[in-house]
Write an enzyme that holds these catalytic residues in place. Structure first.
Site, mmCIF file in Angstrom:
data_model
loop_
_atom_site.group_PDB
_atom_site.id
_atom_site.type_symbol
_atom_site.label_atom_id
_atom_site.label_comp_id
_atom_site.label_asym_id
_atom_site.label_seq_id
_atom_site.Cartn_x
_atom_site.Cartn_y
_atom_site.Cartn_z
ATOM 1 N N SER A 9 0.841 -1.197 0.000
ATOM 2 C CA SER A 9 0.000 0.000 0.000
ATOM 3 C C SER A 9 0.875 1.246 0.000
ATOM 4 O O SER A 9 1.661 1.467 0.926
ATOM 5 C CB SER A 9 -0.893 0.010 1.242
ATOM 6 O OG SER A 9 -1.481 1.291 1.370
ATOM 7 N N MET A 37 -8.982 8.473 0.196
ATOM 8 C CA MET A 37 -9.804 8.877 1.341
ATOM 9 C C MET A 37 -10.367 10.267 1.091
ATOM 10 O O MET A 37 -9.667 11.142 0.583
ATOM 11 C CB MET A 37 -8.945 8.887 2.604
ATOM 12 C CG MET A 37 -8.222 7.570 2.853
ATOM 13 S SD MET A 37 -7.397 7.574 4.431
ATOM 14 C CE MET A 37 -6.385 6.092 4.289
ATOM 15 N N MET A 136 -11.773 -5.457 5.858
ATOM 16 C CA MET A 136 -10.865 -4.561 6.581
ATOM 17 C C MET A 136 -10.511 -5.183 7.922
ATOM 18 O O MET A 136 -11.396 -5.604 8.677
ATOM 19 C CB MET A 136 -11.521 -3.187 6.805
ATOM 20 C CG MET A 136 -11.634 -2.324 5.559
ATOM 21 S SD MET A 136 -10.061 -1.987 4.725
ATOM 22 C CE MET A 136 -9.141 -1.097 5.991
ATOM 23 N N GLY A 141 -8.775 4.266 7.426
ATOM 24 C CA GLY A 141 -8.399 5.668 7.628
ATOM 25 C C GLY A 141 -6.916 5.903 7.851
ATOM 26 O O GLY A 141 -6.396 6.922 7.435
ATOM 27 N N GLY A 144 -0.649 1.696 9.918
ATOM 28 C CA GLY A 144 0.059 1.462 11.178
ATOM 29 C C GLY A 144 -0.810 1.092 12.360
ATOM 30 O O GLY A 144 -0.380 1.188 13.509
ATOM 31 N N GLY A 192 1.059 -1.856 4.256
ATOM 32 C CA GLY A 192 1.636 -0.521 4.111
ATOM 33 C C GLY A 192 2.905 -0.417 4.927
ATOM 34 O O GLY A 192 4.021 -0.552 4.403
ATOM 35 N N SER A 193 2.729 -0.230 6.238
ATOM 36 C CA SER A 193 3.918 -0.029 7.076
ATOM 37 C C SER A 193 4.837 -1.247 7.111
ATOM 38 O O SER A 193 6.046 -1.077 7.250
ATOM 39 C CB SER A 193 3.524 0.415 8.486
ATOM 40 O OG SER A 193 2.289 -0.097 8.861
HETATM 41 C C1 DX5 Z 1 -6.126 1.921 5.900
HETATM 42 C C2 DX5 Z 1 -5.802 1.597 4.485
HETATM 43 C C3 DX5 Z 1 -4.718 0.614 4.355
HETATM 44 C C4 DX5 Z 1 -3.385 1.058 4.914
HETATM 45 C C5 DX5 Z 1 -2.796 -0.143 5.598
HETATM 46 O O1 DX5 Z 1 -7.352 2.496 5.991
HETATM 47 O O2 DX5 Z 1 -6.932 1.067 3.812
HETATM 48 O O3 DX5 Z 1 -4.556 0.174 3.016
HETATM 49 O O4 DX5 Z 1 -2.497 1.504 3.929
HETATM 50 O O5 DX5 Z 1 -1.659 0.209 6.293
HETATM 51 P P1 DX5 Z 1 -0.944 -0.803 7.290
HETATM 52 O O6 DX5 Z 1 -0.540 -1.984 6.488
HETATM 53 O O7 DX5 Z 1 0.193 -0.025 7.820
HETATM 54 O O8 DX5 Z 1 -1.961 -1.157 8.357
HETATM 55 ZN ZN ZN Z 2 -6.609 0.151 1.832
#
Ligand code: DX5
Ligand code: ZN
Length: 213
Positions: A9, A37, A136, A141, A144, A192-193
């Protein structure tokens, strides 16, 4: 179960050099996850379709719309920007079926997402219409956050209902939680992180993949 897919991500990437950042992980990525977002469905705002258009990669973009009632023209902007797959949120749309049909009519793959507290009953009617379900694993939102274990009950139930559909998990995914989600039946892993937050991104992906066998 369908093939395992890794979707870094870019929410956690340095967007000033997003194409360079993506290049680094391209070889080991099946999708590039792009979080949109709107400041309404979720408090933060992120990038728009104009930005998405500037992303140069051969890896398919996986656009996750955390957007309240996205209009057809809004959705179309992302498809025109090069996104072959669009995810909408059940909670954000009065008529998800209509949105899904619109996405498919425009030759993109359609996915529906549910937040941690939304039961799968809410999306049962759409399961035959979508290419993927995004469960989810945190409140949408922010990157991390901590993976919410109870969401795995939904992944399990969904996998029982649909053997061949892509089930994506997003939020708090790392080598440890990816394994938990994999055992529950997920096959698409957004991180993501745990990828862009790390110095060695390829090593981070390999570490996640190790547990998915
Ligand atoms: C959060 C996003 C995710 C986010 C995940 O609302 O939809 O895609 O990038 O980030 P990590 O992997 O750091 O939880
Ligand atoms: Zn996402």
């Amino acid at each position: 179960m369908p093939r395992i897919k890794i979707a870094p991500s870019i929410l956690s990437a340095n967007l000033k050099k997003v194409n360079e950042e993506i290049k680094e992980v391209e070889k080991y990525s099946d999708l590039i996850h792009v979080d949109i977002m709107d400041g309404i469905f979720v408090p933060p705002t992120t990038i728009d379709a104009k930005f998405v258009k500037k992303i140069k990669t051969k890896v398919p973009l996986d656009v996750h719309l955390m957007v309240h009632e996205p209009s057809h023209s809004y959705i179309k902007e992302f498809i025109d920007a090069g996104a072959p797959s669009i995810t909408i949120h059940e909670e954000a749309c009065k008529n998800p079926a209509e949105q899904i049909n619109f996405i498919r009519r425009n030759n993109a793959k359609a996915a529906i997402s549910i937040k941690p507290n939304t039961p799968i009953e809410k999306i049962k009617n759409y399961l035959g219409m979508v290419d993927m379900v995004l469960v989810m694993t945190v409140e949408p939102g922010w990157a991390g956050q901590k993976f919410i274990d109870s969401t795995m009950l939904k992944v399990r139930e969904l996998r029982k209902l649909k053997r061949n559909i892509d089930i994506e998990v997003d939020g708090g995914i790392n080598p440890y939680t990816a394994r938990i989600a994999f055992e529950a039946g997920a096959n698409v892993f957004v991180a993501g992180s745990a990828i862009f937050g790390k110095k060695e991104r390829v090593a981070a992906i390999k570490e996640i993949l190790k547990g998915l066998k």
